[in-house]
Design an enzyme around this catalytic site. Structure first.
Site: not given
Length: 114
Positions: A22, A24, A47, A56
Site C-alpha cells: 500500500h 503507506e 487499513c 498499514c
C-alpha cells in the site's frame, strides 16, 4: 488503475497492484531516518486488518510517526474508523477531513467497486 497517495515530508508512495504494498509502506520504504517529527498525509484511512497485505495502521504506528492527517475514513465496514483508532490508541495525533470532498470525488468511484 486507481492510485492512493501518501506524502511523508517529501517522500511519496502509491498503492501497488493488487497484493502489492500500500502507499503507506511505499512511502516509508522511500525514507531513511527518524520519522518522529514527520506528518503523514493520506487520502484514505489506513487499513486496520490483515488481508493480502499487513495492516498499514500498525505499520505506520511502528514507524514512529506521531501525526497523521487522513482525508477520508474508509467506508469498508472491515475498517471504517478502526485504522484511525489504532493510531490514536498508540499515541498518534490523528486529524480527519482535510480535503475530504476532493478526495471523495476521485476515490468514491473506485471504492464503490471494491
Amino acid at each position: 488503475m486507481t492510485y492512493y497517495y501518501i506524502f511523508i515530508n517529501f517522500f511519496l508512495g502509491f498503492t501497488q497492484a493488487i497484493g502489492g504494498s500500500h502507499a503507506e509502506v511505499e512511502a516509508l520504504n522511500a525514507h531513511s531516518g527518524d520519522l518522529s517529527g514527520v506528518t503523514a498525509y493520506v487520502t484514505l484511512e489506513l487499513c486496520s486488518f490483515v488481508g493480502r497485505t499487513a495492516a498499514c495502521a500498525s505499520t505506520l504506528l511502528a514507524s514512529g510517526i506521531k501525526h497523521v492527517v487522513i482525508a477520508m475514513l474508509d467506508p469498508d465496514i472491515r475498517n471504517n474508523g478502526k485504522g484511525a483508532e489504532i493510531l490514536k490508541a498508540g499515541g498518534v495525533r490523528v486529524e480527519v477531513g482535510l480535503c475530504a470532498k476532493i478526495v471523495a470525488g476521485f476515490l468514491t468511484p473506485y471504492l464503490e467497486k471494491s
